[in-house]
Design an enzyme around this catalytic site. Structure first.
Site, PDB file in Angstrom:
ATOM      1  N   HIS A 129      59.433  44.384  46.400  1.00 13.67           N
ATOM      2  CA  HIS A 129      58.063  44.760  46.079  1.00 13.67           C
ATOM      3  C   HIS A 129      57.886  46.209  46.561  1.00 13.67           C
ATOM      4  O   HIS A 129      58.509  46.622  47.539  1.00 13.67           O
ATOM      5  CB  HIS A 129      57.131  43.820  46.852  1.00 13.67           C
ATOM      6  N   LYS A 161      48.700  34.338  50.186  1.00 18.74           N
ATOM      7  CA  LYS A 161      49.713  33.714  49.329  1.00 18.74           C
ATOM      8  C   LYS A 161      49.909  32.251  49.712  1.00 18.74           C
ATOM      9  O   LYS A 161      50.657  31.536  49.054  1.00 18.74           O
ATOM     10  CB  LYS A 161      51.055  34.436  49.465  1.00 18.74           C
ATOM     11  N   CYS A 179      54.405  45.096  40.711  1.00 18.28           N
ATOM     12  CA  CYS A 179      54.714  45.952  41.877  1.00 18.28           C
ATOM     13  C   CYS A 179      56.206  45.974  42.183  1.00 18.28           C
ATOM     14  O   CYS A 179      56.605  46.110  43.349  1.00 18.28           O
ATOM     15  CB  CYS A 179      53.931  45.539  43.135  1.00 18.28           C
ATOM     16  N   GLN A 211      56.326  35.950  49.664  1.00 19.31           N
ATOM     17  CA  GLN A 211      56.429  34.915  48.629  1.00 19.31           C
ATOM     18  C   GLN A 211      57.026  33.618  49.154  1.00 19.31           C
ATOM     19  O   GLN A 211      56.766  32.551  48.601  1.00 19.31           O
ATOM     20  CB  GLN A 211      57.279  35.421  47.452  1.00 19.31           C
ATOM     21  N   ASP A 238      60.694  40.301  54.357  1.00 19.41           N
ATOM     22  CA  ASP A 238      59.383  40.222  53.725  1.00 19.41           C
ATOM     23  C   ASP A 238      59.206  38.777  53.245  1.00 19.41           C
ATOM     24  O   ASP A 238      59.833  38.348  52.289  1.00 19.41           O
ATOM     25  CB  ASP A 238      59.348  41.218  52.565  1.00 19.41           C
TER      26      ASP A 238
HETATM   27  N1  PMP Z   1      56.041  41.503  49.234  1.00 23.97           N
HETATM   28  C1  PMP Z   1      56.040  40.617  48.221  1.00 23.97           C
HETATM   29  C2  PMP Z   1      57.343  39.968  47.833  1.00 23.97           C
HETATM   30  C3  PMP Z   1      54.840  40.298  47.588  1.00 23.97           C
HETATM   31  O1  PMP Z   1      54.838  39.419  46.584  1.00 23.97           O
HETATM   32  C4  PMP Z   1      53.637  40.901  48.005  1.00 23.97           C
HETATM   33  C5  PMP Z   1      52.310  40.599  47.322  1.00 23.97           C
HETATM   34  N2  PMP Z   1      52.368  40.639  45.927  1.00 23.97           N
HETATM   35  C6  PMP Z   1      53.694  41.816  49.057  1.00 23.97           C
HETATM   36  C7  PMP Z   1      54.907  42.081  49.649  1.00 23.97           C
HETATM   37  C8  PMP Z   1      52.471  42.523  49.561  1.00 23.97           C
HETATM   38  O2  PMP Z   1      51.577  41.628  50.137  1.00 23.97           O
HETATM   39  P1  PMP Z   1      50.097  42.093  50.517  1.00 23.97           P
HETATM   40  O3  PMP Z   1      49.564  42.799  49.310  1.00 23.97           O
HETATM   41  O4  PMP Z   1      49.386  40.830  50.832  1.00 23.97           O
HETATM   42  O5  PMP Z   1      50.233  43.014  51.691  1.00 23.97           O
END
Ligand code: PMP
Length: 407
Positions: free
Chosen positions: A124, A227, A365, A204, A201
Site C-alpha cells: 500500500h 478494518k 492505493c 488487512q 503492515d
Molecule cells: N496498509 C494496507 C495493506 C491497507 O489496506 C491500508 C488501508 N487501505 C493501509 C495500510 C492504511 O491504513 P489507514 O488508512 O487506516 O492508515
C-alpha cells in the site's frame, strides 16, 4: 459451512439494512473499511454521554473511569496481538501513522547513508512513501521484492536482496489489492538472519488472521481499527520494548514527558513517550468493543466463513466471459480483484452502484501493483462476516448487466 447465525450477525450492523438506489445494499467494500456493529457505536455514545473526561492526570471520578477504559483497551490490544506487555502497545491514528512513526523515529536515529531498506511490490502507498521520505533525507537505498504472476512475492529474489547492508524490511501481512497472504514468519526469520529489523503492515490481516507478535518475532506490527469493525482514525503500533526504548519520541507535547524545563526535558515511560497530546479516547474505548465483537464470533470462524465466500465468489465470477481475476495466490484473505475485458473499472463501479452494490474500483492505493500487471485499476469485492452467497449472486447478475450495458 456457516459457523454462526448470519441473520443475527447482520442485525448487529444497522447500516446494512438500507436501500441504495432502490435496491437492498450489498456492501462489498470491506477491505477499504468494515461496517460497525451496534456495540462499537454504543461504546462511543456511552463514553460521550456518560464519562467524557481527559485521561491520566485526572483525580475525579469521570477521569478515572475514562482512564480505566482507555487502558483496558490497551490491554485488549496487547492480548489481541499476544504482545508481552502493554508498554509495547502505542495508540496511533491507524496503520499509516504507525509506519510513519517507525520511519521517522527508528529511521532517523538508526539508519545511515547507504543502508538498505527492503519493501515489497505488494505494498500500500502507506508502506512505500514513508520509507521514500526518510530515504531521501538520509541517503538510504530502497530495494523492492518483485511480485510473481499469481500475486505472490518472489521469495527467491527476496533472499538474494538481503545482505549485511539491509537494515530494515517492511511488508504487509496481507495485500489489500490482491488478497495475497505473505509467509510473514519465513520472511521475518530471513531478515533477522542478516540483522535487519522488520515492520509488518497488518492493516488487512488483522480481521482475518490470528496474530501472535511473539511467535512471529516481528519487531513492529501496525494495524487500523476501522478494518476490523472498529472506528476510523484509530489504530495501534506494536513494537518490541527494547527497540521502543531506544527510539526517540515522534511528536513532542503533553503526556509524553516526565519533566519539562527550558533547559532540558525528560521523556515519559513507554508507551506514553509516543502518545503526545490528548488522544482519541472515545475511539480507543470503541476499539476494545470491536475486538470483543470479533472474539464473540471467533476469528477462526469468521475467517473460515469468509474463505467460503471467497471460494464461492471466485467460482462464480470466473464463469463470466472476459473476466480475469488478478491475484491467485494459494493463500488469500477474502479479497477478489478482477478486470473485465474492454470495460473500464470506473464504469463497472458506477453500474454496480446503480444496483445497490458497493465495490471499490481503481488502484487501491497500490499503483505499483497495477503497473506490475499492466492495468490501470481493478474492481475489488472484499467480504466480511455479514456478507452472504446470495449477495455474491447479485454481484454476478450485476456484472452481466454491466456487460450488457457496455457491449
Ligand atoms: N496498509 C494496507 C495493506 C491497507 O489496506 C491500508 C488501508 N487501505 C493501509 C495500510 C492504511 O491504513 P489507514 O488508512 O487506516 O492508515
Amino acid at each position: 459451512v456457516i459457523p454462526f447465525d448470519i441473520e443475527r450477525v447482520r442485525a448487529d450492523f444497522p447500516i446494512l439494512d438500507q436501500e441504495v438506489n432502490g435496491r437492498k445494499l450489498v456492501y462489498f467494500d470491506n477491505a477499504a473499511t468494515t461496517q460497525k456493529p451496534v456495540s462499537v457505536i454504543e461504546a462511543i455514545l456511552s463514553y460521550y454521554r456518560g464519562y467524557n473526561a481527559n485521561i491520566h492526570r485526572g483525580i475525579h471520578t469521570l477521569a478515572e473511569k475514562a482512564t480505566a477504559d482507555f487502558e483496558a483497551s490497551r490491554k485488549a490490544v496487547k492480548e489481541f496481538l499476544n504482545a508481552s506487555s502493554t508498554e509495547e502497545i502505542i495508540f496511533t491514528s491507524g496503520t499509516t501513522m504507525g509506519i510513519n512513526l517507525v520511519a521517522q523515529t527508528y529511521g532517523r536515529a538508526f539508519l545511515e547513508a547507504g543502508d538498505e531498506i527492503i519493501i515489497s511490490g505488494l505494498e500500500h502507498h502507506s508502506n512505500i512513501v514513508p520509507w521514500q521520505m526518510i530515504a531521501g533525507e538520509k541517503g538510504l537505498v530502497i530495494k523492492v521484492i518483485p511480485v510473481l504472476e499469481n500475486g505472490e512475492l518472489d521469495l527467491e529474489t527476496y533472499e538474494s536482496l538481503l545482505s549485511e547492508r539491509t537494515k530494515l524490511v517492511a511488508f504487509n501481512h496481507a495485500s489489500n489489492s490482491l488478497g495475497t497472504v505473505n509467509p510473514v514468519k519465513y520472511m521475518i526469520d530471513k531478515a533477522h538472519e542478516v540483522g535487519a529489523v522488520v515492520l509488518v503492515d497488518g492493516a488487512q490481516a488483522s480481521s482475518h488472521i490470528d496474530i501472535d507478535v511473539q511467535a512471529l518475532d516481528v519487531d513492529f506490527y501496525a494495524f487500523s481499527a476501522h478494518k476490523l469493525y472498529g472506528p476510523t482514525g484509530i489504530g495501534a503500533l506494536y513494537g518490541k520494548k527494547a527497540l521502543l526504548e531506544a527510539m526517540p519520541p515522534y511528536m513532542g507535547g503533553g503526556e509524553m514527558i516526565r519533566e519539562v524545563t527550558f533547559e532540558k526535558t525528560t521523556y515519559n515511560d513507554l508507551p506514553y513517550k509516543f502518545e503526545a497530546g490528548t488522544p482519541n479516547i472515545a475511539d480507543v474505548v470503541a476499539l476494545k468493543a470491536a475486538l470483543d465483537y470479533i472474539a464473540k464470533w471467533g476469528k477462526n470462524n469468521i475467517a473460515a466463513y469468509e474463505n467460503h465466500l471467497l471460494q464461492y465468489a471466485t467460482d462464480q465470477l470466473t464463469q463470466i466471459d472476459g473476466l480475469r481475476v488478478i491475484g491467485q495466490a494459494k493463500e488469500k484473505i477474502s479479497v477478489l480483484s478482477f478486470v473485465l475485458d474492454g470495460i473500464h473499472h470506473q464504469d463497472i463501479g458506477i453500474i454496480l452502484d446503480q444496483q445497490g452494490i458497493a465495490v471499490r474500483t481503481g488502484h487501491h492505493c497500490t499503483q505499483p501493483v497495477m503497473d506490475r500487471f499492466g492495468i490501470l485499476g481493478t474492481s475489488r469485492a472484499s467480504f466480511a462476516l455479514y456478507n452472504t452467497t446470495e449477495e455474491i449472486d447479485k454481484l454476478v447478475a450485476g456484472l452481466h448487466r454491466v456487460k450488457k450495458l457496455m457491449a
